[in-house]
Design an enzyme around this catalytic site. Sequence first.
Site, PDB file in Angstrom:
ATOM      1  N   GLU A  49       0.802  -1.217   0.144  1.00 53.06           N
ATOM      2  CA  GLU A  49      -0.177  -0.229   0.039  1.00 53.06           C
ATOM      3  C   GLU A  49       0.742   1.292   0.115  1.00 53.06           C
ATOM      4  OE1 GLU A  49      -2.731   0.687   3.321  1.00 53.06           O
ATOM      5  OE2 GLU A  49      -3.851   2.357   2.312  1.00 53.06           O
ATOM      6  N   CYS A 245      -6.713   1.176   3.054  1.00 59.03           N
ATOM      7  CA  CYS A 245      -7.549   2.278   2.990  1.00 59.03           C
ATOM      8  C   CYS A 245      -7.425   3.274   1.747  1.00 59.03           C
ATOM      9  CB  CYS A 245      -7.294   3.219   4.392  1.00 59.03           C
ATOM     10  SG  CYS A 245      -7.395   2.126   5.792  1.00 59.03           S
ATOM     11  N   ASN A 376     -12.132  -2.659   0.694  1.00 56.47           N
ATOM     12  CA  ASN A 376     -10.985  -2.919   1.696  1.00 56.47           C
ATOM     13  C   ASN A 376     -11.659  -3.556   3.138  1.00 56.47           C
ATOM     14  OD1 ASN A 376      -8.163  -3.071   2.679  1.00 56.47           O
ATOM     15  ND2 ASN A 376      -8.817  -0.968   3.732  1.00 56.47           N
ATOM     16  N   GLU A 377     -11.450  -2.545   3.909  1.00 61.39           N
ATOM     17  CA  GLU A 377     -12.186  -2.783   5.230  1.00 61.39           C
ATOM     18  C   GLU A 377     -13.489  -2.296   5.162  1.00 61.39           C
ATOM     19  OE1 GLU A 377      -9.467  -1.269   8.111  1.00 61.39           O
ATOM     20  OE2 GLU A 377      -8.259  -3.291   8.029  1.00 61.39           O
TER      21      GLU A 377
HETATM   22  O1  AHR Z   1      -1.928  -1.205   6.725  1.00 58.59           O
HETATM   23  C1  AHR Z   1      -2.273  -0.109   6.978  1.00 58.59           C
HETATM   24  C2  AHR Z   1      -3.994   0.152   6.983  1.00 58.59           C
HETATM   25  O2  AHR Z   1      -4.481  -0.779   7.998  1.00 58.59           O
HETATM   26  C3  AHR Z   1      -4.809  -0.409   5.949  1.00 58.59           C
HETATM   27  O3  AHR Z   1      -4.666   0.649   4.983  1.00 58.59           O
HETATM   28  C4  AHR Z   1      -5.970  -0.668   6.264  1.00 58.59           C
HETATM   29  O4  AHR Z   1      -6.677  -1.639   5.373  1.00 58.59           O
HETATM   30  C5  AHR Z   1      -5.937  -1.080   7.644  1.00 58.59           C
HETATM   31  O5  AHR Z   1      -6.642  -0.497   8.442  1.00 58.59           O
END
Ligand code: AHR
Length: 659
Positions: A49, A245, A376-377
């Site tokens: 990321e 994120c 994602n989340e």
């Molecule tokens: O890895 C950092 C963040 O942690 C990522 O962007 C997210 O998916 C998680 O909350």
Amino acid sequence: MNLFAPKRLAITAIAASLFCLPATSQDLVVKANRPVATIQPHMWGIFFEDINMGADGGIYAELVKNRSFEFFKPLMGWKVQGKKVQEGDVTVLNQEKDRPSNPRFLRLKPKQTAIGDMGLLNEGFRGMGVKKGLRYDFSLQYRLAGAAKLHVLLEDSASNVLGRAELPLSASAAWATKTVSFESNASVLKARLRIWVEGDGVLDMDMVSLFPTDTWKGRPGGMRADMIQWLADMKPGFVRFPGGCIVEGYDLSNRYRWKNTIGPVDQRQLIMNRWNIEFAHRLTPDYFQSFGLGFFEYFQLAEDIGAEPLPIVNCGMACQYNSAEFASLDELDPYIQDALDLIEFANGDVSTQWGKVRADMGHPVPFNLKMMGIGNENWGPQYIERLKLFTDAILKKYPGFKIVNSSGTDPDGERFNYLDKELRNMNAAIIDEHYYRRPEWFLQNASRYDQYPREGSKIFAGEYAAQTDRGASPNNTNNWRGALAEAAFMTGLERNAGVVEMASYAPLFAHAEGWQWKPDLIWVNNLQSYGTPNYYVQKLFATNKGTHVLSILSNNEVIAGKDSIYASAALDTVAGEVVIKLVNASSRSITRSVVLDGVKKVESKGKLIQIQHEIYEAENTFEQPLNVAPAEKEIKITGKKLQFEMPARSFSVLRIKAK
Ligand code: AHR
């Protein structure tokens, strides 16, 4: 630190000798002739990321910050200098009509200027790391009415010149590109770029760029080779990208749109990196996404290092911790179309619209994409209703395509339980679970998946890391305590590889001066990089994964914490080896008999790869990059039962050839 100091060497040699005795209740018994599940070849992967200056200022080797003047503050990273510069001589122009995705450029009006009269200084990403004897490629796009010559200088912070070149520009009404290269005469961690303008007229400048020539695979405009090498060395099974994120964005306008990250680099529309503003304690006002590194490059990276690509797309929901902005259901089609087009971009024939785009970028052969994450989340019924629409559309067009589904931000609680139930009801192919927890949690949950249903949805442990302080705390560290706990937990993942198909630590990279989140797998500055203890744990699992799970039991029970021992075993049918992983999380040495049950013959030479440290809080640093690192040695084996000493605070991998 030498893991095999003479004293312990002697003990290890004795400990590995054979005692042909029947198994006792404390023995660690491997059922070597009875594989219980297949381990996916892509089980252990990586998650990239753009956080912690992972892309711009990180693996993307561009040295100029804000090269296209598209940052929120158009001159951030730049200084205008020179004794003849007057009001109005240097301006930022915006011409959206010509270049809608890259509208700003710099207009300079030199008037009989010479060196020292009018210039620009770029500070780089916390400086520019440059190496002695290496060539650097400078380039820019320009328009010119009049006559001008650029004097391009690389200098250190005391203005000593490290390298220089002259770049004469001929008059051009249309945008033109010019390049020149030069060598650096010294290695400097924080160099900077100076451009003096000599001439007369009106000069427009954009995409001002400086790249090292020693990029990964020598690709011009490519990636930082030392950083990618860490990934290649892990032999990861997959690369999950681009987040995290960052996929969701602070709001929907800030979400990651893959189509804006492909094609000519100067047409990729820059946006703010959401980690720019995420943490008040780590604000990073100069953090943007230039997308010089985009989806084509991610697919190419995965291919380069032999990993399956696993892109994640926005599901029509921005980060629920931030704006919680959702695309309304009747306007979700463009989001779904983006997902469908991505599959075509990766796999489509060159005669298809998006397959042709890929081919035009230099890759006519498909990338063979097999899976994709939707969201994602994300969580809640809003996620499920959107996910169903994506799933129907994708599976209708691409039956058998694997969809990775979010189980939210936490591995337990109401949100998790709701999603887990809904996803299993939907017969979801893969459920992505995330856990950022204290080391104790990892130890206590090493048998989490022993209880999971063997049938139905498979698990992707998509993001995890032991947080030595607390969730997202700046005081978290990459110490051996956390890494050891992760190793213990990962024995549970491997033991349950029939359920857990894939796993990846997060986040991957952090720049020592540009981070927002700790802990991270690999730390870098502008010139150096080192693997953390956590990295070496990941690498040992990934490079010693085997093909099939074998059960390893003590007293007929899985070994997941009793006496602080954690264990898993695998058969590697390719190497003809039994691979045993043993974690001793305690502060005392423990010796146990390891029994290979069901084998006819054991070869006398085995291999032991071990990470051990006397101090739980031990870390690696730029100065001591191998303070906590694996050591490898041959061990003698004389039968099917061996005494094995697990040193205090150790993670051991035993590779034994057996028939
Ligand atoms: O890895 C950092 C963040 O942690 C990522 O962007 C997210 O998916 C998680 O909350």
